[in-house]
Design an enzyme around this catalytic site. Structure first.
Site, PDB file in Angstrom:
ATOM      1  N   ASP A  46      -1.025  -5.396  -7.492  1.00 36.80           N
ATOM      2  CA  ASP A  46      -0.206  -5.147  -9.033  1.00 36.80           C
ATOM      3  C   ASP A  46       1.206  -5.092  -8.589  1.00 36.80           C
ATOM      4  O   ASP A  46       1.689  -4.411  -7.781  1.00 36.80           O
ATOM      5  CB  ASP A  46      -1.085  -4.028  -9.434  1.00 36.80           C
ATOM      6  CG  ASP A  46      -1.232  -3.744 -10.786  1.00 36.80           C
ATOM      7  OD1 ASP A  46      -1.688  -4.815 -11.475  1.00 36.80           O
ATOM      8  OD2 ASP A  46      -1.210  -2.618 -11.341  1.00 36.80           O
ATOM      9  N   TYR A  67       4.624  -3.465  -9.233  1.00 36.00           N
ATOM     10  CA  TYR A  67       5.177  -2.057  -9.448  1.00 36.00           C
ATOM     11  C   TYR A  67       5.438  -1.716 -10.872  1.00 36.00           C
ATOM     12  O   TYR A  67       5.945  -2.583 -11.779  1.00 36.00           O
ATOM     13  CB  TYR A  67       6.681  -1.801  -8.670  1.00 36.00           C
ATOM     14  CG  TYR A  67       6.611  -2.092  -7.313  1.00 36.00           C
ATOM     15  CD1 TYR A  67       5.621  -0.944  -6.414  1.00 36.00           C
ATOM     16  CD2 TYR A  67       7.412  -2.913  -6.908  1.00 36.00           C
ATOM     17  CE1 TYR A  67       5.881  -0.973  -5.243  1.00 36.00           C
ATOM     18  CE2 TYR A  67       7.344  -2.982  -5.369  1.00 36.00           C
ATOM     19  CZ  TYR A  67       6.417  -2.233  -4.433  1.00 36.00           C
ATOM     20  OH  TYR A  67       6.390  -2.387  -3.113  1.00 36.00           O
ATOM     21  N   PHE A 121       5.340  -6.413  -3.086  1.00 35.94           N
ATOM     22  CA  PHE A 121       5.873  -5.239  -2.154  1.00 35.94           C
ATOM     23  C   PHE A 121       7.571  -5.379  -2.435  1.00 35.94           C
ATOM     24  O   PHE A 121       8.130  -4.469  -1.925  1.00 35.94           O
ATOM     25  CB  PHE A 121       5.727  -5.510  -0.635  1.00 35.94           C
ATOM     26  CG  PHE A 121       4.234  -5.346  -0.210  1.00 35.94           C
ATOM     27  CD1 PHE A 121       3.628  -3.987  -0.255  1.00 35.94           C
ATOM     28  CD2 PHE A 121       3.257  -6.316  -0.276  1.00 35.94           C
ATOM     29  CE1 PHE A 121       2.348  -3.781   0.102  1.00 35.94           C
ATOM     30  CE2 PHE A 121       1.945  -6.359  -0.084  1.00 35.94           C
ATOM     31  CZ  PHE A 121       1.331  -4.945  -0.047  1.00 35.94           C
ATOM     32  N   HIS A 160      -4.009  -0.575   4.128  1.00 41.49           N
ATOM     33  CA  HIS A 160      -2.832  -0.887   3.262  1.00 41.49           C
ATOM     34  C   HIS A 160      -1.707  -0.122   4.130  1.00 41.49           C
ATOM     35  O   HIS A 160      -1.814   0.849   4.523  1.00 41.49           O
ATOM     36  CB  HIS A 160      -3.073  -0.580   1.923  1.00 41.49           C
ATOM     37  CG  HIS A 160      -2.249  -0.888   1.106  1.00 41.49           C
ATOM     38  ND1 HIS A 160      -0.857  -0.312   0.613  1.00 41.49           N
ATOM     39  CD2 HIS A 160      -2.310  -2.086   0.101  1.00 41.49           C
ATOM     40  CE1 HIS A 160      -0.300  -0.694  -0.251  1.00 41.49           C
ATOM     41  NE2 HIS A 160      -0.869  -1.875  -0.748  1.00 41.49           N
TER      42      HIS A 160
END
Length: 222
Positions: free
Chosen positions: A66, A68, A79, A189
């Site tokens: 998703d 930020y 990222f 993760h």
């Protein structure tokens, strides 16, 4: 939906999907959300990952979930945050792993990963838009089907790609990838909640470069 503003090579690869009712419905939903709410990233950056890494350039895929959802963070690359924005915790942990693997120093004040994207690292989120301060707000509205199609297309049409799948959500996409043709690297993760359970020490960045160079390609300057 032939008016989709996406990089020309990708447009050619995805044109048939843009003609589907699923994509038309998704497009209408996204347009409406941008008109009525604060949505990230900026509209011109929704397909930034595709612009930065044309189809023929893709060597590595790092799959996020998703965008930020904080002000000024998302800019269309998984990222990544724009220069000048505080580096998020997951990306800090990615940098730490890279430092450990290569014995180099990363700049923890700069989280802009465009330099990776230009080398062939396709920084794809599964969902490409989000409402401000509302994580996963555009989950289940059609983006996942689109990005699954993208992953499947890469797997079918290209050879010797490296897929980095971190966390259970990303790992669930392994079924879309032909493991006989590509390298699939999985780990927990890099979030602070899970990085210590196997992301640290995964050696993914070294393994990626070894795989690429063994096949006559240039490794990534992480």
């Amino acid at each position: 939906m032939s008016d989709v503003n996406i990089e020309p090579e990708w447009k050619l690869q995805l044109e048939s999907y843009f003609q589907t009712d699923d994509f038309r419905n998704l497009s209408e939903f996204v347009k409406s959300e941008y008109q009525n709410k604060q949505v990230f990233p900026q509209p011109q950056n929704i397909f930034k990952a595709f612009w930065e890494t044309p189809f023929s350039n893709v060597k590595v895929i790092i799959l996020g979930q998703d965008p930020y959802h904080g002000q000024g963070q998302a800019h269309g690359l998984s990222f990544s945050v724009q220069e000048g924005v505080k580096v998020p915790p997951s990306l800090k942990n990615i940098y730490k792993e890279i430092e450990n693997e290569f014995g180099i120093k990363k700049d923890f004040n700069n989280g802009d990963l465009e330099v990776w994207a230009k080398q062939g690292v396709f920084l794809l989120n599964s969902v490409l838009t989000v409402v401000a301060n509302s994580p996963a707000s555009h989950k289940g509205r059609g983006w996942e089907e689109f990005t699954d199609y993208v992953i499947t297309k890469l797997s079918k049409e290209k050879e010797c790609l490296v897929f980095m799948l971190w966390g259970n959500f990303a790992k669930s996409k392994a079924s879309l990838i032909d493991s006989a043709k590509h390298l699939i690297l999985t780990a927990p993760h890099p979030s602070p909640f899970s990085a210590h359970s196997g992301f640290f020490g995964c050696n993914h960045f070294q393994l990626c470069n070894q795989y690429l160079t063994k096949r006559g390609q240039t490794g990534i300057n992480w």
